[in-house]
Design a protein around this motif. Structure first.
Motif, mmCIF file in Angstrom:
data_model
loop_
_atom_site.group_PDB
_atom_site.id
_atom_site.type_symbol
_atom_site.label_atom_id
_atom_site.label_comp_id
_atom_site.label_asym_id
_atom_site.label_seq_id
_atom_site.Cartn_x
_atom_site.Cartn_y
_atom_site.Cartn_z
ATOM 1 N N GLU A 165 -3.611 -10.411 51.856
ATOM 2 C CA GLU A 165 -4.896 -9.816 51.479
ATOM 3 C C GLU A 165 -6.051 -10.368 52.316
ATOM 4 O OE1 GLU A 165 -5.807 -10.070 47.246
ATOM 5 O OE2 GLU A 165 -3.749 -10.691 46.870
ATOM 6 N N SER A 167 -8.394 -11.450 55.307
ATOM 7 C CA SER A 167 -8.712 -11.036 56.676
ATOM 8 C C SER A 167 -9.194 -12.223 57.522
ATOM 9 C CB SER A 167 -9.778 -9.936 56.663
ATOM 10 O OG SER A 167 -10.925 -10.352 55.951
ATOM 11 N N GLU A 222 -12.432 -14.298 53.253
ATOM 12 C CA GLU A 222 -12.739 -12.862 53.264
ATOM 13 C C GLU A 222 -11.476 -12.056 52.993
ATOM 14 O OE1 GLU A 222 -15.678 -11.315 56.196
ATOM 15 O OE2 GLU A 222 -15.293 -13.240 57.200
ATOM 16 N N ARG A 223 -11.625 -11.065 52.096
ATOM 17 C CA ARG A 223 -10.506 -10.176 51.775
ATOM 18 C C ARG A 223 -10.897 -8.744 52.113
ATOM 19 N NH1 ARG A 223 -8.788 -11.377 45.729
ATOM 20 N NH2 ARG A 223 -11.051 -11.382 45.399
ATOM 21 N N ALA A 224 -9.935 -7.978 52.563
ATOM 22 C CA ALA A 224 -10.222 -6.629 53.055
ATOM 23 C C ALA A 224 -10.720 -5.698 51.959
ATOM 24 C CB ALA A 224 -8.969 -6.055 53.707
ATOM 25 N N ASN A 225 -10.061 -5.697 50.826
ATOM 26 C CA ASN A 225 -10.393 -4.730 49.783
ATOM 27 C C ASN A 225 -10.729 -5.400 48.449
ATOM 28 O OD1 ASN A 225 -9.793 -2.334 51.417
ATOM 29 N ND2 ASN A 225 -7.666 -3.022 51.274
#
Length: 250
Positions: A165, A167, A222-225
């Motif tokens: 998950e 980024s 940081e996570r994409a979604n």
């Protein structure tokens, strides 16, 4: 968490008002465990009203506690916490010692009434221990475990974050207070600069915090979604060790 606090305060207030009306004896822990004979010799309305007064003071104390937590006013948080713990304990001890709730000529029911109030005291202590555990878990730093595939954060607002998950992971040489925690939407902000849960700011949007506001550096995941995650401990070396461990595994 703030929504829970508001709902809980409203429920406590409604219970207080019911008891103040002289009704709602079923709400008093242990009262219904007394025999019918013993209950017949108790001034139920007087008991309900006094318990209602105590519960109302406790409710107001909890409101002070919640306001202190929400607006990060440490002294108000301490006052609210102290009153929330002390008032019910003093109240139940008073109920245990006082004979004012016995009807005239009902002295023989005193042992049964003392048994009831001792049970109430025990239940009150258990509830207060639960509140204390909740507060302590909020003040404590997060427990973070790193595996080959994920980062697990335990405690209130805890979660498991799979590496798939993520980024990016960066180490910011600044405290969350300088970065800007923003406005709490559903989180904990207590003594000792502890910030946990969901926050929102214009600069960083929605984010999930597990930080000490004044401590640095701060780990930024940081996570994409999903919401970005920020982590820091009061011990900056612990933050550095966690960052290096994550980078090594990832």
């Amino acid at each position: 968490m703030m929504i829970f606090m508001i709902i809980f305060s409203i429920i406590m207030l409604l219970m207080s008002l019911l008891l103040l009306s002289g009704r709602g004896a079923f709400l008093i822990s242990g009262y219904n465990m007394m025999s019918k004979e013993a209950k017949a010799n108790i001034n139920e309305k007087k008991l309900c009203r006094d318990v209602g007064k105590m519960l109302l003071v406790v409710t107001l104390s909890m409101v002070l506690l919640f306001i202190g937590i929400h607006f990060k006013i440490d002294w108000l948080t301490l006052v609210g916490t102290a009153l929330t713990i002390i008032v019910p304990l003093v109240g139940v001890v008073f109920f245990n010692k006082s004979r004012r709730y016995l009807k005239e000529g009902a002295e023989n029911t005193a042992p049964g009434f003392r048994k009831f109030t001792k049970l109430t005291l025990a239940i009150t202590v258990i509830v207060l221990i639960g509140v204390g555990v909740l507060m302590v878990s909020g003040f404590r730093g997060p427990t973070v475990n790193v595996s080959q595939s994920s980062i697990q954060i335990t405690g209130i607002y805890g979660l498991t974050v799979e590496f798939s998950e993520i980024s990016s992971i960066t180490l910011i040489d600044s405290s969350m207070r300088n970065i800007g925690p923003g406005r709490r939407t559903n989180g904990f902000a207590g003594l000792g600069d502890a910030l946990k849960g969901n926050f929102r700011s214009d600069a960083n949007g929605e984010k999930l915090l597990f930080v000490r506001a004044s401590s640095y550096p701060t780990i930024h995941i940081e996570r994409a979604n999903a919401r970005d995650i920020f982590i820091s401990f009061s011990d900056n070396n612990k933050t550095l060790r966690l960052y290096n461990e994550i980078r090594l595994v990832r």
